[in-house]
Motif scaffolding. Structure first.
Motif, PDB file in Angstrom:
ATOM      1  N   UNK A  85      40.860  49.714  35.300  1.00 57.48           N
ATOM      2  CA  UNK A  85      40.842  48.284  35.998  1.00 57.48           C
ATOM      3  C   UNK A  85      40.442  48.355  37.619  1.00 57.48           C
ATOM      4  N   UNK A  86      40.457  49.447  38.285  1.00 62.31           N
ATOM      5  CA  UNK A  86      40.352  49.453  39.556  1.00 62.31           C
ATOM      6  C   UNK A  86      39.553  50.678  39.881  1.00 62.31           C
ATOM      7  N   UNK A 100      41.949  49.356  46.348  1.00 57.71           N
ATOM      8  CA  UNK A 100      40.965  48.981  45.392  1.00 57.71           C
ATOM      9  C   UNK A 100      40.247  47.917  45.298  1.00 57.71           C
ATOM     10  N   UNK A 101      39.204  47.802  44.720  1.00 53.00           N
ATOM     11  CA  UNK A 101      38.055  47.050  44.504  1.00 53.00           C
ATOM     12  C   UNK A 101      37.862  46.261  45.833  1.00 53.00           C
ATOM     13  N   UNK A 142      40.737  42.777  48.873  1.00 51.84           N
ATOM     14  CA  UNK A 142      40.794  43.476  47.802  1.00 51.84           C
ATOM     15  C   UNK A 142      41.456  42.587  46.525  1.00 51.84           C
ATOM     16  N   UNK A 143      41.116  42.851  45.422  1.00 50.31           N
ATOM     17  CA  UNK A 143      41.870  42.254  43.988  1.00 50.31           C
ATOM     18  C   UNK A 143      41.807  43.074  43.088  1.00 50.31           C
ATOM     19  N   UNK A 144      43.054  43.488  42.760  1.00 49.18           N
ATOM     20  CA  UNK A 144      43.225  44.506  41.818  1.00 49.18           C
ATOM     21  C   UNK A 144      44.546  44.140  40.994  1.00 49.18           C
ATOM     22  N   UNK A 166      50.788  42.961  36.972  1.00 40.38           N
ATOM     23  CA  UNK A 166      50.676  42.555  38.327  1.00 40.38           C
ATOM     24  C   UNK A 166      49.562  42.379  38.717  1.00 40.38           C
ATOM     25  N   UNK A 167      49.216  41.367  39.515  1.00 43.63           N
ATOM     26  CA  UNK A 167      47.867  41.015  40.189  1.00 43.63           C
ATOM     27  C   UNK A 167      48.097  40.846  41.554  1.00 43.63           C
ATOM     28  N   UNK A 168      47.308  41.596  42.358  1.00 45.64           N
ATOM     29  CA  UNK A 168      47.270  41.694  43.756  1.00 45.64           C
ATOM     30  C   UNK A 168      45.969  41.109  44.443  1.00 45.64           C
TER      31      UNK A 168
END
Length: 232
Positions: free
Chosen positions: A134-135, A160-161, A173-175, A181-183
């Motif tokens: 995902x990252x 990440x990202x 950053x969105x990871x 978990x959604x950051x």
């Protein structure tokens, strides 16, 4: 007469089967030959010698050469980045950790040299250092005009990202961690370092009455103000 007829039919079927198998082998060899040729052309394009390969790129300031090797399974090991000025004089060598996480077909997009990540008007360098499901994350070097060299921004290595908003002069950053978990994070630049400005985490829980929990943190007047709940 019957046994003779069956014998003739038997030899006829054998000859047909043999011809079919020979044609199949020829076609298979043609496919393999084409595949080998494509791989050799790809290798030759970046090949320095029998064990070293290079990806060459350039921006407005420099020529950037990424040297790497490959193991028997065609996994890539980054060795170093050698940077030359526009007069082909070597101005910097960056030694890299000899770790492998990419296959050779993924190297085409691993190096970038034409993004201005700190919004100072100069192109910078990025190289992927981690790739997951995902990252992903990158290592970044920003161009320092006074020294005519690139400086490693270590604080970006593990984020990440990463994306860069030129208008707001912010880094974002969105990871995520699987589907749990959604950051979402926003940073700003200060003295060649990035500082967390705002963070939001959304947690998916197993509680049917409360399926989502959120946590928020924001930098206000030099202090982080928190709200919500962290769900671990």
């Amino acid at each position: 007469m019957a046994p003779i007829k069956y014998l003739i039919l038997f030899f006829f079927l054998i000859s047909c089967t043999k011809k079919y198998d020979e044609n199949a082998i020829i076609k298979t060899n043609e496919v393999i030959s084409k595949k080998d040729t494509t791989e050799l052309e790809s290798d030759f394009k970046n090949k320095v010698n029998d064990s070293v390969y290079v990806i060459k790129n350039e921006n407005r300031e420099s020529f950037v050469n990424l040297f790497y090797s490959k193991d028997q399974n065609k996994y890539v090991f980054f060795d170093s980045i050698i940077i030359q000025n526009k007069s082909d004089k070597t101005i910097q060598k960056i030694k890299l950790k000899n770790e492998s996480f990419l296959s050779d077909w993924e190297t085409e997009y691993c190096l970038s040299v034409d993004k201005d990540i700190n919004f100072d008007g100069f192109d910078d360098i990025s190289l992927i250092n981690y790739k997951g499901l995902y990252n992903s994350s990158h290592s970044y070097w920003v161009y320092k005009k006074n020294f005519k060299k690139y400086k490693h921004i270590k604080s970006l290595d593990s984020i990440y990202n990463v994306g860069f908003d030129k208008n707001k002069k912010e880094v974002y950053s969105e990871w995520r961690v699987a589907l749990q978990e959604f950051h979402s994070e926003t940073y700003f630049w200060k003295n060649d370092q990035i500082i967390l400005k705002e963070e939001n985490i959304r947690f998916s829980t197993l509680d049917s009455l409360n399926p989502e929990v959120e946590y928020h943190r924001k930098l206000i007047n030099g202090k982080y103000i928190e709200s919500g709940v962290k769900y671990y």
